[in-house]
Design an enzyme around this catalytic site. Structure first.
Site, PDB file in Angstrom:
ATOM      1  N   ASN A 237       7.459   6.473   0.128  1.00 50.89           N
ATOM      2  CA  ASN A 237       8.121   7.338  -0.863  1.00 50.89           C
ATOM      3  C   ASN A 237       8.597   8.641  -0.236  1.00 50.89           C
ATOM      4  O   ASN A 237       8.369   9.736  -0.754  1.00 50.89           O
ATOM      5  CB  ASN A 237       7.212   7.618  -2.049  1.00 50.89           C
ATOM      6  CG  ASN A 237       7.012   6.405  -2.936  1.00 50.89           C
ATOM      7  OD1 ASN A 237       5.899   5.894  -3.035  1.00 50.89           O
ATOM      8  ND2 ASN A 237       8.071   5.917  -3.569  1.00 50.89           N
TER       9      ASN A 237
ATOM     10  N   GLY B 276       9.586  -2.110  -8.864  1.00 51.87           N
ATOM     11  CA  GLY B 276       9.191  -1.828 -10.237  1.00 51.87           C
ATOM     12  C   GLY B 276       8.962  -0.350 -10.455  1.00 51.87           C
ATOM     13  O   GLY B 276       8.733   0.412  -9.513  1.00 51.87           O
TER      14      GLY B 276
ATOM     15  N   LYS C  73      16.025  -1.795  -7.396  1.00 54.07           N
ATOM     16  CA  LYS C  73      15.489  -1.421  -8.705  1.00 54.07           C
ATOM     17  C   LYS C  73      16.683  -1.202  -9.632  1.00 54.07           C
ATOM     18  O   LYS C  73      17.476  -0.288  -9.413  1.00 54.07           O
ATOM     19  CB  LYS C  73      14.659  -0.142  -8.609  1.00 54.07           C
ATOM     20  CG  LYS C  73      13.353  -0.307  -7.862  1.00 54.07           C
ATOM     21  CD  LYS C  73      12.600   1.012  -7.777  1.00 54.07           C
ATOM     22  CE  LYS C  73      11.274   0.842  -7.047  1.00 54.07           C
ATOM     23  NZ  LYS C  73      10.611   2.153  -6.808  1.00 54.07           N
TER      24      LYS C  73
ATOM     25  N   LEU D 108       0.831  -1.192   0.000  1.00 59.94           N
ATOM     26  CA  LEU D 108       0.000   0.000   0.000  1.00 59.94           C
ATOM     27  C   LEU D 108       0.868   1.246   0.000  1.00 59.94           C
ATOM     28  O   LEU D 108       1.762   1.385   0.843  1.00 59.94           O
ATOM     29  CB  LEU D 108      -0.901   0.029   1.242  1.00 59.94           C
ATOM     30  CG  LEU D 108      -1.822  -1.166   1.482  1.00 59.94           C
ATOM     31  CD1 LEU D 108      -2.643  -0.937   2.746  1.00 59.94           C
ATOM     32  CD2 LEU D 108      -2.728  -1.401   0.283  1.00 59.94           C
ATOM     33  N   LYS D 109       0.623   2.146  -0.935  1.00 60.70           N
ATOM     34  CA  LYS D 109       1.256   3.456  -0.889  1.00 60.70           C
ATOM     35  C   LYS D 109       0.606   4.265   0.233  1.00 60.70           C
ATOM     36  O   LYS D 109      -0.629   4.254   0.384  1.00 60.70           O
ATOM     37  CB  LYS D 109       1.075   4.183  -2.220  1.00 60.70           C
ATOM     38  CG  LYS D 109       1.787   3.519  -3.399  1.00 60.70           C
ATOM     39  CD  LYS D 109       3.289   3.714  -3.314  1.00 60.70           C
ATOM     40  CE  LYS D 109       3.978   3.209  -4.578  1.00 60.70           C
ATOM     41  NZ  LYS D 109       5.446   3.438  -4.554  1.00 60.70           N
TER      42      LYS D 109
ATOM     43  N   ASP E 269       4.543   1.614   1.611  1.00 59.26           N
ATOM     44  CA  ASP E 269       5.595   2.378   0.942  1.00 59.26           C
ATOM     45  C   ASP E 269       5.269   3.864   1.073  1.00 59.26           C
ATOM     46  O   ASP E 269       4.229   4.322   0.597  1.00 59.26           O
ATOM     47  CB  ASP E 269       5.677   1.972  -0.530  1.00 59.26           C
ATOM     48  CG  ASP E 269       6.777   2.699  -1.284  1.00 59.26           C
ATOM     49  OD1 ASP E 269       7.567   3.428  -0.654  1.00 59.26           O
ATOM     50  OD2 ASP E 269       6.854   2.537  -2.520  1.00 59.26           O
TER      51      ASP E 269
ATOM     52  N   ASP F 246      14.643   2.200  -0.422  1.00 59.96           N
ATOM     53  CA  ASP F 246      14.463   2.200  -1.869  1.00 59.96           C
ATOM     54  C   ASP F 246      15.273   3.352  -2.440  1.00 59.96           C
ATOM     55  O   ASP F 246      16.415   3.181  -2.883  1.00 59.96           O
ATOM     56  CB  ASP F 246      12.966   2.331  -2.188  1.00 59.96           C
ATOM     57  CG  ASP F 246      12.655   2.500  -3.672  1.00 59.96           C
ATOM     58  OD1 ASP F 246      13.576   2.489  -4.501  1.00 59.96           O
ATOM     59  OD2 ASP F 246      11.472   2.653  -4.013  1.00 59.96           O
TER      60      ASP F 246
END
Length: 372
Positions: free
Chosen positions: A198, A298, A270, A169-170, A196, A246
């Site tokens: 970000n 991804g 990534k 889930l973002k 996530d 990430d």
């Protein structure tokens, strides 16, 4: 390996649905493809950069420019100079690109296309070359920020019905605890669930993020800024949920620093972000030696990028399901033959190079521009 031409091709790929994260919403993908032509084979690489510098500092127009002006000329100079052994050395390409600071996604596209062409000439698959240990890869799915919790639950239910092995889930401030609790309550404790951010939070949010511990998550991905290894280490000491990095990991050196500081116990690899599949394999090897779990992230890739990611995700250190979703997760029609989920897994391509080719008619239809 003699190169007779290099093509930069821009394609437009509409998404089946808007994909929202903490840094913006995407409705289509402006994709830069790179094709290397030799007398014996063609190789393809996909640039993971977005249209705007939101995920990181790279963007598609900038990637095309740095390839055109610096990276392709550097590789041409290298290949025009006979190697001492007389054999093509993909690692020499890596070294030729190293002096140029940043632009990892552009470097990855060029390295991948060269690697693909070289492996096709020798009849070897990318998976075999990298050291893949599995014929299929378990697949997770990334679910963007939704307009409501009921819409989120409906989307998650659909993905689980398709067979996805893990849900990501973002999240962002204001969309975190409630949606996570709703998904956990609806689908139970056995669902592999992660979040996530970000880079949407700061260390001041630690007490709030600690409330996620109650939901038994696999991990929280990149809660703080990409250049904040120290504060990620501080967070990791204060919450039970494993911290995954990430955007912070640009190379094996960054990974080594993060591991030494205790900034993470899991790494999302990534290939585009770290400069290509050779560096991605180095990070995999480093993490595996230190007992750090890795998984393959991804960037809404087409079938070309997806095929190469599957080859990487089949390495033995990739112990968590990655964001290697089926083609129809993002695109109504992919530019390659579609990747279709089979019992929650995707097969690792076994053909030479990345193992797939664009479908000419589809590629022609979505092409915006080409440049040799």
């Amino acid at each position: 390996m003699k190169i007779t031409g290099i093509e930069l091709r821009r394609i437009a790929m509409p998404l089946v649905a808007p994909f929202r994260t903490s840094f913006g919403t995407e409705t289509d993908r402006d994709v830069l493809l790179l094709r290397v032509v030799t007398p014996d084979a063609e190789g393809w690489g996909e640039c993971a950069a977005m249209s705007a510098p939101l995920y990181n500092s790279e963007y598609v127009d900038g990637a095309a420019d740095v390839l055109r002006r610096f990276l392709i000329p550097a590789v041409k100079t290298l290949l025009d100079t006979p190697a001492p052994t007389g054999q093509f050395d993909i690692h020499a390409v890596n070294r030729a690109l190293h002096p140029f600071k940043g632009h990892n996604m552009a470097k990855s596209a060029l390295e991948t296309a060269l690697l693909d062409a070289w492996l096709r000439t020798g009849g070897q698959s990318l998976a075999t070359y990298l050291g893949a240990a599995a014929p299929t890869v378990p697949c997770g799915v990334s679910v963007g920020i939704m307009t409501s919790v009921p819409a989120l639950l409906e989307a998650v239910d659909g993905y689980l019905q398709e067979g996805y092995q893990r849900i990501k889930l973002k999240i962002e401030p204001g969309w975190d605890l409630a949606p996570v609790q709703a998904v956990r309550d609806r689908f139970g404790p056995d669902l592999l669930l992660q979040v996530d951010a970000n880079a949407a939070y700061t260390l001041a949010d630690t007490p709030h993020l600690a409330k996620l511990d109650a939901h038994d998550l696999l991990l929280i991905e990149q809660p703080f800024a990409d250049d904040d290894l120290v504060q990620h280490a501080a967070l990791a000491k204060q919450i039970r949920t494993p911290v995954c990095l990430d955007e912070s990991i640009h190379s094996a050196d960054h990974a080594a620093a993060a591991i030494s500081l205790g900034s993470c116990s899991i790494i999302n690899i990534k290939p585009g972000r770290v400069g290509g599949y050779l560096e991605a394999r180095r990070i995999h090897d480093l993490a595996r030696a230190h007992g750090i779990a890795v998984w393959c992230g991804g960037m809404l890739e087409t079938g070309l990028g997806r095929a190469a990611n599957l080859a990487l995700a089949a390495l033995p250190g990739f112990t968590l399901p990655g964001d290697t979703s089926g083609s129809h997760r993002y695109f109504a029609t992919d530019i390659t033959e579609p990747f279709i989920l089979q019992n929650g897994h995707l097969p690792v391509p076994t053909g030479p190079g990345i193992g797939v080719d664009p479908v000419p008619d589809i590629l022609r239809e979505v092409t915006v521009s080409t440049e040799w």
